[in-house]
Motif scaffolding. Structure first.
Motif, PDB file in Angstrom:
ATOM      1  N   ASP A 106      -7.860  -1.333  -1.087  1.00 24.24           N
ATOM      2  CA  ASP A 106      -8.426  -1.651   0.253  1.00 24.24           C
ATOM      3  C   ASP A 106      -7.818  -0.660   1.253  1.00 24.24           C
ATOM      4  OD1 ASP A 106      -6.155  -3.213   0.662  1.00 24.24           O
ATOM      5  OD2 ASP A 106      -7.272  -5.075   0.273  1.00 24.24           O
ATOM      6  N   LYS A 107      -8.106  -0.751   2.483  1.00 26.33           N
ATOM      7  CA  LYS A 107      -7.500  -0.072   3.455  1.00 26.33           C
ATOM      8  C   LYS A 107      -6.190  -0.582   4.046  1.00 26.33           C
ATOM      9  CE  LYS A 107     -11.020   2.809   5.826  1.00 26.33           C
ATOM     10  NZ  LYS A 107     -11.677   3.102   7.014  1.00 26.33           N
ATOM     11  N   GLN A 108      -6.232  -2.079   4.103  1.00 25.63           N
ATOM     12  CA  GLN A 108      -4.925  -2.699   4.502  1.00 25.63           C
ATOM     13  C   GLN A 108      -3.789  -2.176   3.498  1.00 25.63           C
ATOM     14  OE1 GLN A 108      -7.966  -5.156   3.783  1.00 25.63           O
ATOM     15  NE2 GLN A 108      -8.405  -5.544   5.887  1.00 25.63           N
ATOM     16  N   SER A 109      -4.091  -2.328   2.348  1.00 26.03           N
ATOM     17  CA  SER A 109      -2.868  -2.007   1.343  1.00 26.03           C
ATOM     18  C   SER A 109      -2.522  -0.461   1.669  1.00 26.03           C
ATOM     19  CB  SER A 109      -3.509  -1.980  -0.053  1.00 26.03           C
ATOM     20  OG  SER A 109      -3.859  -3.344  -0.418  1.00 26.03           O
ATOM     21  N   LEU A 110      -3.497   0.487   1.910  1.00 28.47           N
ATOM     22  CA  LEU A 110      -3.264   1.636   2.312  1.00 28.47           C
ATOM     23  C   LEU A 110      -2.477   1.646   3.675  1.00 28.47           C
ATOM     24  CD1 LEU A 110      -3.566   4.752   1.735  1.00 28.47           C
ATOM     25  CD2 LEU A 110      -5.778   4.877   3.116  1.00 28.47           C
ATOM     26  N   ALA A 111      -2.938   0.961   4.852  1.00 29.82           N
ATOM     27  CA  ALA A 111      -2.064   1.061   5.882  1.00 29.82           C
ATOM     28  C   ALA A 111      -0.781   0.440   5.750  1.00 29.82           C
ATOM     29  CB  ALA A 111      -2.863   0.214   6.857  1.00 29.82           C
ATOM     30  N   SER A 112      -0.508  -0.389   4.975  1.00 23.11           N
ATOM     31  CA  SER A 112       0.767  -1.103   4.733  1.00 23.11           C
ATOM     32  C   SER A 112       1.720  -0.135   3.867  1.00 23.11           C
ATOM     33  CB  SER A 112       0.738  -2.245   3.605  1.00 23.11           C
ATOM     34  OG  SER A 112       1.859  -2.693   3.431  1.00 23.11           O
ATOM     35  N   LEU A 113       1.364   0.824   2.967  1.00 23.10           N
ATOM     36  CA  LEU A 113       2.022   1.748   2.339  1.00 23.10           C
ATOM     37  C   LEU A 113       2.380   2.930   3.260  1.00 23.10           C
ATOM     38  CD1 LEU A 113       2.134   2.904  -1.069  1.00 23.10           C
ATOM     39  CD2 LEU A 113       1.190   4.659   0.511  1.00 23.10           C
ATOM     40  N   ILE A 114       1.418   3.409   4.124  1.00 18.60           N
ATOM     41  CA  ILE A 114       1.878   4.271   5.176  1.00 18.60           C
ATOM     42  C   ILE A 114       2.688   3.777   5.889  1.00 18.60           C
ATOM     43  CG2 ILE A 114       0.724   5.665   6.939  1.00 18.60           C
ATOM     44  CD1 ILE A 114      -2.019   5.608   5.412  1.00 18.60           C
ATOM     45  N   GLU A 115       2.581   2.494   6.561  1.00 18.95           N
ATOM     46  CA  GLU A 115       3.828   2.073   7.404  1.00 18.95           C
ATOM     47  C   GLU A 115       4.981   2.110   6.640  1.00 18.95           C
ATOM     48  OE1 GLU A 115       4.514  -2.050   9.943  1.00 18.95           O
ATOM     49  OE2 GLU A 115       2.509  -1.338   9.658  1.00 18.95           O
ATOM     50  N   ASP A 116       5.289   1.561   5.638  1.00 15.95           N
ATOM     51  CA  ASP A 116       6.464   1.439   4.795  1.00 15.95           C
ATOM     52  C   ASP A 116       7.001   2.735   4.607  1.00 15.95           C
ATOM     53  OD1 ASP A 116       5.906  -1.429   4.644  1.00 15.95           O
ATOM     54  OD2 ASP A 116       5.332  -1.195   2.533  1.00 15.95           O
ATOM     55  N   PHE A 117       6.435   3.801   4.301  1.00 15.73           N
ATOM     56  CA  PHE A 117       7.156   5.100   4.321  1.00 15.73           C
ATOM     57  C   PHE A 117       7.123   6.111   5.161  1.00 15.73           C
ATOM     58  CE2 PHE A 117       6.055   3.704  -0.253  1.00 15.73           C
ATOM     59  CZ  PHE A 117       7.364   3.857  -0.784  1.00 15.73           C
ATOM     60  N   THR A 118       6.360   5.802   6.316  1.00 16.26           N
ATOM     61  CA  THR A 118       6.443   6.753   7.583  1.00 16.26           C
ATOM     62  C   THR A 118       7.262   6.179   8.532  1.00 16.26           C
ATOM     63  OG1 THR A 118       4.216   5.804   8.497  1.00 16.26           O
ATOM     64  CG2 THR A 118       4.427   7.785   7.030  1.00 16.26           C
ATOM     65  N   SER A 119       7.667   4.896   8.642  1.00 14.51           N
ATOM     66  CA  SER A 119       8.204   4.235   9.745  1.00 14.51           C
ATOM     67  C   SER A 119       9.851   4.379   9.522  1.00 14.51           C
ATOM     68  CB  SER A 119       7.819   2.997  10.033  1.00 14.51           C
ATOM     69  OG  SER A 119       7.938   2.170   9.222  1.00 14.51           O
TER      70      SER A 119
END
Length: 119
Positions: A106-119
């Motif tokens: 889902d999009k929430q999991s994708l957003a979480s992964l993006i946040e974890d690796f880009t912040s």
């Protein structure tokens, strides 16, 4: 031969060529950068994407960055975007996971992964 006339003409020719070179250089610098579409050419769409429901998101390594794809139930993949994550800076476990491909439902999991690796 009149040296004064020769120097004036050669100076003018050099000035014109310098000015033309400068104008061409400024024009090339002002040209906007075009996005890299090399990843999009690798996508495989067997049927129109709109006819099949979304199955999952696939996040995998591509050219030392990370690419995100939508994968549909018919097997078609659609490129979404590239994340500017330098894989050489990640831990070996994370790099291996991106090399294999990470599946997110889902999009929430994708957003979480993006946040974890880009912040």
């Amino acid at each position: 031969m009149n040296y004064r006339k020769f120097y004036r003409i050669s100076g003018a020719v050099i000035a014109v060529f310098t000015l033309l070179w400068l104008v061409a250089f400024v024009f090339l610098l002002s040209k906007p950068n075009e996005p890299d579409n090399s990843i999009q050419s690798e996508t495989t769409i067997t049927q129109p994407v709109t006819t099949a429901p979304l199955d999952y998101y696939l996040v995998r390594s591509h050219l030392n960055n990370v690419a995100i794809y939508e994968v549909y139930t018919n097997g078609a993949q659609s490129f979404i975007r590239t994340l500017e994550i330098d894989l050489s800076l990640l831990r070996a476990q994370d790099k291996a996971a991106f090399d294999e491909g990470i599946i997110l439902k889902d999009k929430q999991s994708l957003a979480s992964l993006i946040e974890d690796f880009t912040s």
